[in-house]
Design a protein around this motif. Structure first.
Motif, mmCIF file in Angstrom:
data_model
loop_
_atom_site.group_PDB
_atom_site.id
_atom_site.type_symbol
_atom_site.label_atom_id
_atom_site.label_comp_id
_atom_site.label_asym_id
_atom_site.label_seq_id
_atom_site.Cartn_x
_atom_site.Cartn_y
_atom_site.Cartn_z
ATOM 1 N N GLN A 404 27.569 49.926 28.001
ATOM 2 C CA GLN A 404 27.415 50.288 26.600
ATOM 3 C C GLN A 404 28.750 50.272 25.854
ATOM 4 O O GLN A 404 28.825 49.807 24.721
ATOM 5 N N ALA A 405 29.788 50.797 26.496
ATOM 6 C CA ALA A 405 31.064 50.981 25.801
ATOM 7 C C ALA A 405 32.007 49.794 25.939
ATOM 8 O O ALA A 405 32.825 49.533 25.049
ATOM 9 N N HIS A 406 31.930 49.073 27.061
ATOM 10 C CA HIS A 406 32.919 48.025 27.325
ATOM 11 C C HIS A 406 32.294 46.668 27.631
ATOM 12 O O HIS A 406 33.021 45.712 27.950
ATOM 13 N N GLY A 407 30.967 46.585 27.593
ATOM 14 C CA GLY A 407 30.320 45.323 27.920
ATOM 15 C C GLY A 407 30.265 45.041 29.404
ATOM 16 O O GLY A 407 30.014 43.908 29.828
ATOM 17 N N GLY A 408 30.495 46.056 30.225
ATOM 18 C CA GLY A 408 30.455 45.902 31.675
ATOM 19 C C GLY A 408 31.645 46.562 32.338
ATOM 20 O O GLY A 408 32.579 47.025 31.662
ATOM 21 N N ILE A 409 31.600 46.619 33.651
ATOM 22 C CA ILE A 409 32.675 47.266 34.402
ATOM 23 C C ILE A 409 33.959 46.456 34.337
ATOM 24 O O ILE A 409 35.059 46.976 34.486
ATOM 25 N N GLY A 410 33.810 45.132 34.095
ATOM 26 C CA GLY A 410 34.988 44.276 34.007
ATOM 27 C C GLY A 410 35.404 43.729 35.354
ATOM 28 O O GLY A 410 34.778 43.979 36.387
ATOM 29 N N SER A 411 36.464 42.963 35.362
ATOM 30 C CA SER A 411 37.008 42.400 36.595
ATOM 31 C C SER A 411 38.524 42.389 36.498
ATOM 32 O O SER A 411 39.089 42.328 35.394
ATOM 33 N N PRO A 412 39.216 42.451 37.631
ATOM 34 C CA PRO A 412 40.682 42.545 37.604
ATOM 35 C C PRO A 412 41.332 41.225 37.210
ATOM 36 O O PRO A 412 40.838 40.145 37.546
ATOM 37 N N THR A 413 42.422 41.312 36.500
ATOM 38 C CA THR A 413 43.235 40.138 36.195
ATOM 39 C C THR A 413 44.194 39.892 37.357
ATOM 40 O O THR A 413 44.409 40.786 38.193
ATOM 41 N N PRO A 414 44.776 38.709 37.452
ATOM 42 C CA PRO A 414 45.785 38.481 38.495
ATOM 43 C C PRO A 414 46.923 39.495 38.439
ATOM 44 O O PRO A 414 47.448 39.892 39.480
ATOM 45 N N GLU A 415 47.272 39.937 37.224
ATOM 46 C CA GLU A 415 48.340 40.937 37.090
ATOM 47 C C GLU A 415 47.900 42.274 37.682
ATOM 48 O O GLU A 415 48.713 42.975 38.303
ATOM 49 N N ASP A 416 46.613 42.621 37.489
ATOM 50 C CA ASP A 416 46.102 43.869 38.076
ATOM 51 C C ASP A 416 46.221 43.838 39.598
ATOM 52 O O ASP A 416 46.660 44.804 40.237
ATOM 53 N N LEU A 417 45.785 42.716 40.195
ATOM 54 C CA LEU A 417 45.837 42.594 41.650
ATOM 55 C C LEU A 417 47.275 42.593 42.149
ATOM 56 O O LEU A 417 47.574 43.159 43.216
ATOM 57 N N LEU A 418 48.154 41.955 41.412
ATOM 58 C CA LEU A 418 49.560 41.927 41.801
ATOM 59 C C LEU A 418 50.146 43.333 41.802
ATOM 60 O O LEU A 418 50.919 43.705 42.690
ATOM 61 N N GLN A 419 49.753 44.136 40.794
ATOM 62 C CA GLN A 419 50.242 45.511 40.717
ATOM 63 C C GLN A 419 49.756 46.325 41.917
ATOM 64 O O GLN A 419 50.526 47.065 42.537
ATOM 65 N N ILE A 420 48.487 46.160 42.260
ATOM 66 C CA ILE A 420 47.943 46.894 43.411
ATOM 67 C C ILE A 420 48.610 46.433 44.698
ATOM 68 O O ILE A 420 48.938 47.238 45.581
ATOM 69 N N ALA A 421 48.858 45.123 44.819
ATOM 70 C CA ALA A 421 49.527 44.597 46.009
ATOM 71 C C ALA A 421 50.928 45.185 46.143
ATOM 72 O O ALA A 421 51.370 45.545 47.239
ATOM 73 N N ALA A 422 51.619 45.280 45.001
ATOM 74 C CA ALA A 422 52.968 45.834 45.033
ATOM 75 C C ALA A 422 52.957 47.295 45.432
ATOM 76 O O ALA A 422 53.785 47.751 46.225
ATOM 77 N N GLU A 423 52.016 48.057 44.890
ATOM 78 C CA GLU A 423 51.910 49.476 45.234
ATOM 79 C C GLU A 423 51.549 49.670 46.709
ATOM 80 O O GLU A 423 52.063 50.572 47.372
ATOM 81 N N THR A 424 50.657 48.809 47.185
ATOM 82 C CA THR A 424 50.289 48.896 48.606
ATOM 83 C C THR A 424 51.483 48.631 49.500
ATOM 84 O O THR A 424 51.707 49.323 50.500
#
Length: 429
Positions: A404-424
């Motif tokens: 309703q608010a965002h048109g769906g849960i969405g999906s990660p961008t390559p930058e999002d995954l890169l950030q998670i990889a770096a944090e991991t």
């Protein structure tokens, strides 16, 4: 179909090793035998106890199964028996042997290669889930069925409820009978299909048959991947009970260890058990009270490190290999799962930040949506009695609000995954 007890992943793999040995020996024999070390490894064969392997054999003898051909053209007979008729361990010339037999009706079904497909056990040994193993067995049976030009072989078409105990390895209960198809598809079908397509010599696809708005029957189309033929009758590798035995030594039930292996992988569980063992030796800051809960708390971080190590090792050996690509895909999946977990938490926080009136209105809208979708009554009941934050309802509210608010849960961008990889990599998660 299991009727009296659950069939575990390792138990099924061990059973397939026994079946392979019996198929080679032939139908004319009534009793089969095999060195125990060819069936399992990771247990103390010098011990007179063999508690873990006895547990598996006891389950094979006591588990009642029913079976009938899923294809009407093969006949309409129905059978019931135990997985094994008997099992005996004995020692001869300093070697432990396993003797076993099948019930008369089951033996004919299993050992006749025109009825039961000969499996590539070197492929089965790589599958982690019971659903993946069971579905691969079934698809192997149908992969060579002649079809018209342009069509693919398909498994038998059955009501989706027929498939549930077959793939889960668990008897139907009053509780499982109430589960919706979408839950079965999410938790069992999609992971099994993905596992088979990633690991085995087959590529399969779920085919749904609807009756009105609802899925009634399902089957699977089968395509064989082009590959170098594997050697026939290659000796199967023994089932590795090392982790199960290690877990038992540390006070964790072997079935719980199997569940962790299925979810996180062998390497991650092995590393987690090492950390658990170190913690169990220390009474600081307090004695370890619940080994399983402690191991479970370790697994997300340990799994991430194991995935990174697997990718690095695969790339070191051959950056273009199938194993390297598969390891990279597993790592990407782990990063996406972490992104999704964070995104859901973020959306839940957004809902909590709404006023009480807005949350009540949103709850009414969700209830209407659940009613239109014919969701299980227990979900609506919990929504009415406990609110949207009840564990059974919160995932539904998160997906509804996100749409309703965002048109769906969405999906990660390559930058999002890169950030998670770096944090991991730096241990910040």
């Amino acid at each position: 179909m299991p009727k009296s007890a659950r069939i575990t992943t390792l138990g099924r793999k061990a059973y397939n090793v026994l079946l392979h040995n019996a198929q080679i020996a032939g139908l004319e024999q009534d009793v089969f035998k095999i060195p125990l070390e060819q069936v399992v490894k990771g247990v103390d064969f010098g011990s007179n106890d063999h508690a873990l392997i006895k547990k598996y054999l006891r389950a094979m003898v006591s588990t009642t199964v029913e079976w009938q051909s899923p294809t009407s053209g093969e006949g309409n007979s129905w059978n019931v028996s135990g997985l094994l008729a008997h099992a005996r361990l004995y020692k001869e010339r300093n070697q432990v042997w396993l003797e076993y037999s099948y019930a008369v009706n089951l033996k004919q079904e299993l050992l006749d290669p025109t009825v039961f497909a000969r499996l590539k056990l070197e492929v089965v040994s790589q599958l982690r889930t019971h659903a993946g193993i069971a579905l691969y067995e079934i698809c192997t049976r149908y992969k060579n069925i002649p079809v018209r030009d342009g069509q693919l072989p398909k498994t038998a078409r059955q009501d989706w409820r027929w498939w549930r105990p077959v793939l889960s390895g668990q008897p139907e209960t009053e509780k499982t009978a109430k589960l919706e198809y979408r839950i079965f598809k999410r938790d069992t079908l999609k992971p099994a299909v993905a596992e088979i397509n990633a690991i085995t010599d087959l590529e399969i696809e779920l085919v749904e048959h609807r009756e009105g708005r609802f899925v009634r029957d399902i089957q699977f189309s089968i395509r064989q991947k082009p590959q170098v033929p594997l050697p026939l009758r290659q000796a199967p590798q023994p089932v590795d009970l090392t982790l199960s035995q290690k877990g038992a030594d540390l006070g964790i039930d072997d079935e719980k260890v199997e569940e962790l292996v299925s979810k996180f992988g062998q390497d991650a569980v092995r590393a987690g058990l090492v950390q658990l063992e170190e913690r169990a030796k220390s009474a600081f800051p307090a004695p370890l009270r619940d080994p399983y809960r402690y191991l479970l708390s370790l697994m997300p971080a340990v799994s991430e490190r194991a995935a990174v190590a697997a990718v690095q090792e695969a790339e070191r050996r051959d950056p273009t290999s199938r194993e390297s690509r598969a390891a990279q895909e597993r790592q990407q999946t782990a990063w996406r799962d972490e992104w999704l977990r964070r995104r859901r938490r973020q959306i839940a926080d957004e809902i909590r930040a709404l006023s009480e009136e807005e949350q009540l209105e949103l709850t009414d809208q969700l209830d209407q949506a659940l009613a239109q979708r014919n969701a299980h009554p227990s979900i609506r009941k919990r929504l009415g009695t406990s609110g949207w934050q009840h564990p059974l309802v919160e995932p539904e509210m998160i997906m509804f609000y996100a749409e309703q608010a965002h048109g769906g849960i969405g999906s990660p961008t390559p930058e999002d995954l890169l950030q998670i990889a770096a944090e991991t990599a730096t241990g910040l998660t």
